[in-house]
Design a protein around this motif. Structure first.
Motif, PDB file in Angstrom:
ATOM      1  N   GLY A  39       0.901  -1.268  -0.084  1.00  0.00           N
ATOM      2  CA  GLY A  39      -0.035   0.006   0.084  1.00  0.00           C
ATOM      3  C   GLY A  39       0.776   1.193  -0.112  1.00  0.00           C
ATOM      4  O   GLY A  39       2.365   1.115  -0.327  1.00  0.00           O
ATOM      5  N   ALA A  40       0.357   2.508   0.352  1.00  0.00           N
ATOM      6  CA  ALA A  40       1.074   3.715   0.644  1.00  0.00           C
ATOM      7  C   ALA A  40       0.933   4.040   1.937  1.00  0.00           C
ATOM      8  O   ALA A  40       0.352   3.552   2.688  1.00  0.00           O
ATOM      9  CB  ALA A  40       0.553   4.469  -0.294  1.00  0.00           C
ATOM     10  N   GLY A  41       1.798   4.969   2.342  1.00  0.00           N
ATOM     11  CA  GLY A  41       1.777   5.777   3.741  1.00  0.00           C
ATOM     12  C   GLY A  41       2.743   5.126   4.659  1.00  0.00           C
ATOM     13  O   GLY A  41       3.351   4.097   4.220  1.00  0.00           O
ATOM     14  N   ARG A  42       2.752   5.421   5.838  1.00  0.00           N
ATOM     15  CA  ARG A  42       3.752   5.098   6.851  1.00  0.00           C
ATOM     16  C   ARG A  42       3.125   4.063   7.833  1.00  0.00           C
ATOM     17  O   ARG A  42       3.550   3.401   8.407  1.00  0.00           O
ATOM     18  CB  ARG A  42       4.387   6.085   7.297  1.00  0.00           C
ATOM     19  N   HIS A  43       1.769   3.940   7.845  1.00  0.00           N
ATOM     20  CA  HIS A  43       1.011   3.227   9.024  1.00  0.00           C
ATOM     21  C   HIS A  43       0.221   2.186   8.462  1.00  0.00           C
ATOM     22  O   HIS A  43      -0.526   2.539   7.300  1.00  0.00           O
ATOM     23  CB  HIS A  43       0.459   4.246   9.982  1.00  0.00           C
ATOM     24  N   HIS A  44      -0.189   1.255   8.908  1.00  0.00           N
ATOM     25  CA  HIS A  44      -1.271   0.436   8.796  1.00  0.00           C
ATOM     26  C   HIS A  44      -1.781  -0.224  10.004  1.00  0.00           C
ATOM     27  O   HIS A  44      -1.054  -0.167  11.103  1.00  0.00           O
ATOM     28  CB  HIS A  44      -0.852  -0.627   7.872  1.00  0.00           C
ATOM     29  N   GLY A  45      -2.800  -0.773  10.102  1.00  0.00           N
ATOM     30  CA  GLY A  45      -3.403  -1.475  11.193  1.00  0.00           C
ATOM     31  C   GLY A  45      -3.899  -2.946  11.152  1.00  0.00           C
ATOM     32  O   GLY A  45      -4.662  -3.404  11.690  1.00  0.00           O
ATOM     33  N   THR A  46      -3.130  -3.640  10.311  1.00  0.00           N
ATOM     34  CA  THR A  46      -3.266  -5.067  10.100  1.00  0.00           C
ATOM     35  C   THR A  46      -2.184  -5.869  10.557  1.00  0.00           C
ATOM     36  O   THR A  46      -1.422  -5.606  11.097  1.00  0.00           O
ATOM     37  CB  THR A  46      -3.505  -5.518   8.352  1.00  0.00           C
ATOM     38  N   ALA A  47      -2.663  -7.190  10.405  1.00  0.00           N
ATOM     39  CA  ALA A  47      -1.399  -8.279  10.957  1.00  0.00           C
ATOM     40  C   ALA A  47      -0.827  -8.671   9.884  1.00  0.00           C
ATOM     41  O   ALA A  47       0.146  -9.834  10.031  1.00  0.00           O
ATOM     42  CB  ALA A  47      -2.667  -9.531  11.481  1.00  0.00           C
ATOM     43  N   ALA A  48      -0.983  -8.174   8.920  1.00  0.00           N
ATOM     44  CA  ALA A  48       0.045  -8.530   7.582  1.00  0.00           C
ATOM     45  C   ALA A  48       1.400  -7.863   7.745  1.00  0.00           C
ATOM     46  O   ALA A  48       1.437  -6.906   8.487  1.00  0.00           O
ATOM     47  CB  ALA A  48      -0.711  -8.236   6.154  1.00  0.00           C
ATOM     48  N   ASP A  49       2.493  -8.361   6.898  1.00  0.00           N
ATOM     49  CA  ASP A  49       3.520  -7.754   6.849  1.00  0.00           C
ATOM     50  C   ASP A  49       3.297  -6.453   5.819  1.00  0.00           C
ATOM     51  O   ASP A  49       2.356  -6.773   5.063  1.00  0.00           O
ATOM     52  CB  ASP A  49       4.682  -8.456   6.105  1.00  0.00           C
ATOM     53  N   PHE A  50       3.909  -5.426   6.241  1.00  0.00           N
ATOM     54  CA  PHE A  50       3.479  -4.223   5.225  1.00  0.00           C
ATOM     55  C   PHE A  50       4.669  -3.701   4.424  1.00  0.00           C
ATOM     56  O   PHE A  50       5.527  -3.479   5.066  1.00  0.00           O
ATOM     57  CB  PHE A  50       2.830  -3.150   6.223  1.00  0.00           C
ATOM     58  N   VAL A  51       4.326  -3.661   3.114  1.00  0.00           N
ATOM     59  CA  VAL A  51       5.341  -2.784   2.373  1.00  0.00           C
ATOM     60  C   VAL A  51       4.724  -1.480   1.733  1.00  0.00           C
ATOM     61  O   VAL A  51       3.620  -1.704   0.852  1.00  0.00           O
ATOM     62  CB  VAL A  51       5.826  -3.809   1.054  1.00  0.00           C
ATOM     63  N   SER A  52       5.279  -0.298   1.956  1.00  0.00           N
ATOM     64  CA  SER A  52       4.780   0.820   1.406  1.00  0.00           C
ATOM     65  C   SER A  52       5.622   1.191   0.092  1.00  0.00           C
ATOM     66  O   SER A  52       6.961   1.271   0.016  1.00  0.00           O
ATOM     67  CB  SER A  52       4.971   2.075   2.429  1.00  0.00           C
ATOM     68  N   THR A  53       4.892   1.424  -1.211  1.00  0.00           N
ATOM     69  CA  THR A  53       5.811   2.089  -2.147  1.00  0.00           C
ATOM     70  C   THR A  53       5.893   3.289  -2.243  1.00  0.00           C
ATOM     71  O   THR A  53       6.508   4.012  -3.081  1.00  0.00           O
ATOM     72  CB  THR A  53       4.668   1.576  -3.419  1.00  0.00           C
ATOM     73  N   ILE A  54       5.164   4.124  -1.566  1.00  0.00           N
ATOM     74  CA  ILE A  54       5.447   5.690  -1.175  1.00  0.00           C
ATOM     75  C   ILE A  54       4.993   6.064   0.112  1.00  0.00           C
ATOM     76  O   ILE A  54       4.301   5.667   0.739  1.00  0.00           O
ATOM     77  CB  ILE A  54       4.743   6.441  -2.234  1.00  0.00           C
ATOM     78  N   ALA A  55       5.941   7.000   0.606  1.00  0.00           N
ATOM     79  CA  ALA A  55       5.772   7.584   1.947  1.00  0.00           C
ATOM     80  C   ALA A  55       4.380   8.314   2.247  1.00  0.00           C
ATOM     81  O   ALA A  55       4.027   7.943   3.254  1.00  0.00           O
ATOM     82  CB  ALA A  55       6.822   8.631   2.366  1.00  0.00           C
ATOM     83  N   ASP A  56       3.707   8.858   1.462  1.00  0.00           N
ATOM     84  CA  ASP A  56       2.724   9.580   1.888  1.00  0.00           C
ATOM     85  C   ASP A  56       1.549   9.243   1.059  1.00  0.00           C
ATOM     86  O   ASP A  56       1.577   8.667  -0.208  1.00  0.00           O
ATOM     87  CB  ASP A  56       2.858  10.935   1.183  1.00  0.00           C
ATOM     88  N   LEU A  57       0.249   8.932   1.849  1.00  0.00           N
ATOM     89  CA  LEU A  57      -0.944   8.479   1.233  1.00  0.00           C
ATOM     90  C   LEU A  57      -1.212   9.442   0.048  1.00  0.00           C
ATOM     91  O   LEU A  57      -0.989  10.700   0.124  1.00  0.00           O
ATOM     92  CB  LEU A  57      -2.164   8.263   2.002  1.00  0.00           C
ATOM     93  N   GLN A  58      -1.962   9.025  -0.983  1.00  0.00           N
ATOM     94  CA  GLN A  58      -2.289   9.936  -2.196  1.00  0.00           C
ATOM     95  C   GLN A  58      -3.637  10.194  -2.361  1.00  0.00           C
ATOM     96  O   GLN A  58      -4.035  10.644  -3.265  1.00  0.00           O
ATOM     97  CB  GLN A  58      -1.643   9.010  -3.573  1.00  0.00           C
ATOM     98  N   TYR A  59      -4.159  10.422  -1.299  1.00  0.00           N
ATOM     99  CA  TYR A  59      -5.667  10.470  -1.265  1.00  0.00           C
ATOM    100  C   TYR A  59      -5.876  12.033  -1.919  1.00  0.00           C
ATOM    101  O   TYR A  59      -6.995  12.192  -2.487  1.00  0.00           O
ATOM    102  CB  TYR A  59      -6.320  10.965   0.269  1.00  0.00           C
ATOM    103  N   GLU A  60      -5.062  12.952  -1.771  1.00  0.00           N
ATOM    104  CA  GLU A  60      -5.260  14.163  -2.575  1.00  0.00           C
ATOM    105  C   GLU A  60      -5.275  14.371  -4.171  1.00  0.00           C
ATOM    106  O   GLU A  60      -5.856  15.120  -4.532  1.00  0.00           O
ATOM    107  CB  GLU A  60      -4.277  15.318  -2.036  1.00  0.00           C
ATOM    108  N   ARG A  61      -4.936  13.121  -4.602  1.00  0.00           N
ATOM    109  CA  ARG A  61      -4.765  12.731  -6.060  1.00  0.00           C
ATOM    110  C   ARG A  61      -5.624  11.666  -6.441  1.00  0.00           C
ATOM    111  O   ARG A  61      -5.546  11.111  -7.611  1.00  0.00           O
ATOM    112  CB  ARG A  61      -3.319  12.468  -6.353  1.00  0.00           C
ATOM    113  N   LEU A  62      -6.829  11.469  -5.546  1.00  0.00           N
ATOM    114  CA  LEU A  62      -7.598  10.391  -5.931  1.00  0.00           C
ATOM    115  C   LEU A  62      -8.431  10.778  -7.082  1.00  0.00           C
ATOM    116  O   LEU A  62      -8.836  11.909  -7.273  1.00  0.00           O
ATOM    117  CB  LEU A  62      -8.655  10.171  -4.781  1.00  0.00           C
TER     118      LEU A  62
END
Length: 351
Positions: A39-62
């Motif tokens: 996904g994107a961003g720095r944080h998540h709340g799941t039990a999975a391993d997390f890999v972020s492709t970009i530091a910031d969520l891209q919501y503003e460019r939805l």
């Protein structure tokens, strides 16, 4: 598990796709699967391993294509057959670029598979198995390479439940869009003599324009507006509401808000569009009508429905466990390289 780069998993408020993925990921991990969430961003709340492709969520460019394409490109470079058995893609453009992966892809279709989106899906690689989230959605484009139909589900462990029917206001909960019919909701509630709460997502330019041009001129003292409610606020609104109104003006592919309402014991009054008849048991967990003129009477009648029946509908038919089992079946067939059956699953039982 590949999600779009717009929102975190789980989302702080709006985000039905991300809510579904959260429940699915945690359930898969609990069953012993090794899951990596891209996904994107720095944080998540799941039990999975997390890999972020970009530091910031891209919501503003939805709504823009490039953020999702860049996210997919980065992810594809990280996916290889030595580490993964199957990719579960929840993005819009993902089915088009899945052919670049050395790992089979299952892609959940979260929107209506017609028009421009239908064109994208029809050009997907034949090795991609598309999963519908409702039978109604699948019927809109039956010629696509469907791998199956798996209804969305909701994690209800932390959802408060009302014990008796509420006589509070009618609640409309959606994004401000003509597809969702907030104008129809206002007219129906006025005709019924009932107060209305419009709780809407309103931060994209098209949503703000629609609210300003169409909804705002219709407002009066009988309508309360709540913008961009977070999860706790949404639950409070649902618990207080006599019913949820869904005067849909399009063929809703699923409608997570229907599950959210019923999980709290709140019945749903809706027009018969899209997936509504699959989710709402007419006369038991809500009232489904064919014409907007029938909504006022249904709104007044909704208080006679038993909250316990609404809760049971979600518990028995839309559990995370049921959804996880459905996806496990598709994953296994893809991982083994065996053909995916196009047979429709057993319909949800009416109770």
């Amino acid at each position: 598990m590949l999600v779009p780069p717009w929102l975190s998993v789980p989302p702080p408020g709006y985000g039905g796709l991300e809510q579904v993925v959260h429940g699915l990921v945690d359930s898969l991990v609990a069953r012993g699967h090794a899951v990596t969430l891209f996904g994107a961003g720095r944080h998540h709340g799941t039990a999975a391993d997390f890999v972020s492709t970009i530091a910031d969520l891209q919501y503003e460019r939805l709504g823009e294509a490039l953020p999702e394409l860049a996210h997919l490109s980065r992810t594809n470079h990280l996916i290889n057959a030595a580490d993964f058995d199957v990719v579960h893609d929840h993005t819009t453009i993902g089915p088009l670029v899945a052919r670049r992966r050395a790992v089979p892809t299952v892609a959940t279709v979260h929107g209506n598979p017609v028009g421009e989106y239908g064109a994208v899906l029809s050009d997907a690689d034949h090795g991609v198995g598309l999963v519908a989230i409702s039978h109604a959605q699948r019927r809109l484009n039956p010629g696509l390479p469907w791998a199956g139909t798996v209804h969305n589900a909701m994690d209800v462990r932390d959802v408060p439940r009302k014990q008796v029917a509420s006589r509070g206001p009618v609640l409309w909960l959606a994004r401000f869009s003509p597809d969702k019919g907030p104008d129809v909701a206002i007219r129906a509630c006025r005709a019924a003599g009932l107060p209305l709460v419009l709780a809407g997502k309103c931060n994209e330019p098209a949503e703000r324009r629609y609210f300003t041009d169409v909804v705002e001129p219709m407002l009066d003292e009988d309508v309360t507006v709540v913008f961009n409610a977070d999860r706790p606020a949404t639950l409070r609104l649902l618990l207080d509401a006599r019913c949820l109104i869904m005067p849909l003006q399009w063929d809703e592919p699923f409608g997570m808000v229907i599950l959210e309402a019923m999980a709290t014991g709140t019945p749903v009054v809706a027009l018969r569009r899209g997936s509504v008849p699959e989710l709402v048991l007419d006369g038991v967990t809500g009232l489904v009508r064919d014409h907007a003129e029938e909504l006022p009477a249904a709104l007044r009648e909704a208080v006679r429905l038993d909250p316990a029946d609404c809760v049971a509908r979600v518990d028995e038919n839309f559990s995370i466990e049921r959804m996880t089992s459905g996806y496990e079946d598709v994953y296994r067939r893809f991982a083994l390289g065996t053909p995916v059956s196009a047979r429709e699953p057993v319909p949800i039982a009416a109770r």
